[in-house]
Design a protein around this motif. Structure first.
Motif, short mmCIF file in Angstrom:
data_model
loop_
_atom_site.label_atom_id
_atom_site.label_comp_id
_atom_site.label_asym_id
_atom_site.label_seq_id
_atom_site.Cartn_x
_atom_site.Cartn_y
_atom_site.Cartn_z
N PRO A 6 25.63 -9.00 8.66
CA PRO A 6 24.04 -8.27 8.40
C PRO A 6 24.46 -7.21 7.38
O PRO A 6 25.65 -6.61 7.08
N GLY A 7 23.36 -6.87 6.73
CA GLY A 7 23.64 -5.72 5.68
C GLY A 7 22.80 -4.46 6.48
O GLY A 7 23.18 -4.40 7.67
N THR A 8 21.96 -3.93 5.98
CA THR A 8 21.36 -2.50 6.65
C THR A 8 20.27 -2.97 7.25
O THR A 8 19.18 -3.00 6.97
N GLU A 15 16.41 10.68 7.35
CA GLU A 15 15.35 9.89 6.59
C GLU A 15 15.71 9.83 4.92
O GLU A 15 15.23 8.78 4.64
N GLU A 16 16.16 10.81 4.34
CA GLU A 16 16.37 10.90 2.97
C GLU A 16 17.73 9.64 2.96
O GLU A 16 17.65 9.01 2.02
N ALA A 17 18.48 9.83 3.94
CA ALA A 17 19.68 8.94 3.82
C ALA A 17 19.26 7.54 3.89
O ALA A 17 19.55 6.44 3.33
N LEU A 18 18.10 7.09 4.91
CA LEU A 18 17.70 5.90 5.03
C LEU A 18 17.05 5.54 3.79
O LEU A 18 17.18 4.04 3.55
N THR A 49 17.04 2.20 -1.29
CA THR A 49 16.76 1.63 -2.80
C THR A 49 17.96 0.80 -3.36
O THR A 49 18.03 0.29 -4.49
N GLU A 50 19.22 0.65 -2.56
CA GLU A 50 20.19 -0.21 -2.98
C GLU A 50 20.09 -1.48 -2.80
O GLU A 50 20.87 -2.41 -2.98
N ILE A 51 19.26 -1.83 -1.91
CA ILE A 51 18.80 -3.18 -1.46
C ILE A 51 17.66 -3.98 -2.50
O ILE A 51 16.71 -3.59 -2.60
N PRO A 52 18.11 -4.93 -3.21
CA PRO A 52 16.93 -5.57 -3.98
C PRO A 52 15.57 -5.93 -3.24
O PRO A 52 14.73 -5.96 -3.75
N ALA A 53 15.92 -6.27 -1.96
CA ALA A 53 14.53 -6.57 -1.45
C ALA A 53 13.74 -5.48 -1.05
O ALA A 53 12.54 -5.53 -0.96
N VAL A 107 24.60 -7.28 -1.41
CA VAL A 107 25.92 -7.62 -1.84
C VAL A 107 25.67 -8.38 -3.04
O VAL A 107 25.25 -9.59 -2.99
N ARG A 108 26.26 -7.91 -4.05
CA ARG A 108 26.10 -8.73 -5.40
C ARG A 108 27.17 -9.54 -6.05
O ARG A 108 27.06 -10.20 -6.93
N GLY A 109 28.30 -9.51 -5.17
CA GLY A 109 29.63 -10.33 -5.49
C GLY A 109 29.37 -11.89 -5.51
O GLY A 109 28.14 -12.22 -4.52
N MET A 110 29.87 -12.76 -6.20
CA MET A 110 29.56 -14.18 -6.22
C MET A 110 30.42 -14.95 -5.42
O MET A 110 30.12 -16.18 -5.39
#
Length: 263
Positions: free
Chosen positions: A187-189, A211-214, A219-223, A259-262
């Motif tokens: 799982p991701g977040t 709330e700010e941390a969530l 914002t780090e998730i492309p979705a 995760v951006r790794g290929m």
């Protein structure tokens, strides 16, 4: 799509809430018999009743703690007694507290090695031989994207989950000819108690609110959003199904593209 799970029997560890419950829910909807484990009998009974209402032909809760090997033996025996055997094993447990790599202690390593490595391997060793004899079986490890993309605040988890990934990758090649697949579902977040815990640690570190941390994590998730358990569980059912028979030794990420790794 008929996943071919009617009549199958699944043991889902940590099946009362979070990621384990999301897989149990998805399996129940496909008509799979279930045994779930946890540490609170009341919660187990409530979850078992809900799973039966959702479509599971039977659902039983067994108290078991991954901190003890004896409980893993008792859980394996209880699942076999309740269902007549186990076709699908979901290895799931709570994670260690957040820490950096420099904060890892020897005591924590020993304690959490039991949870993350020893207990899952012990119960798998009890149940996989019968799967091989029957020529069909599924093992799913509820993992973490930290197994591929280390999470700075989860150094202990990163370290020990790498061990279970190495074990699964090795054993999956041994059992594949016997019709048994083994995969990590990472799982991701996903919005669970665990993400609240890790986000609280992140908030303290950055001196911001939870709330700010969530919101920052999203914002780090492309979705563009955090995941929900409902995003995660159906992939577990697919990996457990007839349709997933040619997927093994793999790590499948449900992370919104984080995760951006290929690899």
């Amino acid at each position: 799509m008929d996943l071919g799970l009617k009549g199958r029997r699944a043991l889902v560890m940590g099946g009362t809430k979070g990621l384990g419950r999301s897989i149990a829910d998805a399996l129940a909807a496909e008509g799979t018999a279930l045994v779930i484990s946890g540490r609170d009998q009341g919660r187990l009974d409530e979850a078992a009743a809900a799973l039966k209402a959702a479509g599971a032909p039977s659902a039983t809760g067994i108290v078991a703690d991954v901190a003890t090997s004896a409980d893993m033996d008792r859980l394996a025996d209880g699942a076999i007694a309740a269902m007549g055997g186990v076709d699908i094993l979901v290895l799931n447990h709570g994670g260690p507290p957040p820490c950096t790599a420099s904060q890892i202690t020897e005591e924590a390593l020993f304690e959490w090695f039991q949870h993350i490595v020893v207990s899952p391997i012990r119960i798998a060793n009890r149940l996989i031989p019968a799967m091989r004899e029957r020529g069909w079986g599924r093992v799913i490890v509820v993992g973490s994207t930290g197994m591929q993309h280390p999470i700075p605040t989860l150094a202990l988890s990163n370290t020990l989950r790498a061990s279970i990934w190495g074990w699964l990758k090795t054993l999956s090649g041994e059992v594949a000819p016997d019709g048994v697949t083994m995969n990590v579902l990472a799982p991701g977040t996903i919005q669970t108690d665990r993400v609240t815990q890790t986000s609280t640690a992140r908030a303290r570190q950055k001196n911001i609110s939870l709330e700010e941390a969530l919101a920052e994590a999203a914002t780090e998730i492309p979705a563009g959003r955090l995941g929900t358990p409902a995003d995660y569980g159906p992939m577990g059912a697919f990996l457990a199904s007839e349709r997933g028979a040619y997927i093994t030794g793999s790590m499948i990420r449900v992370d919104g593209g984080r995760v951006r790794g290929m690899v």
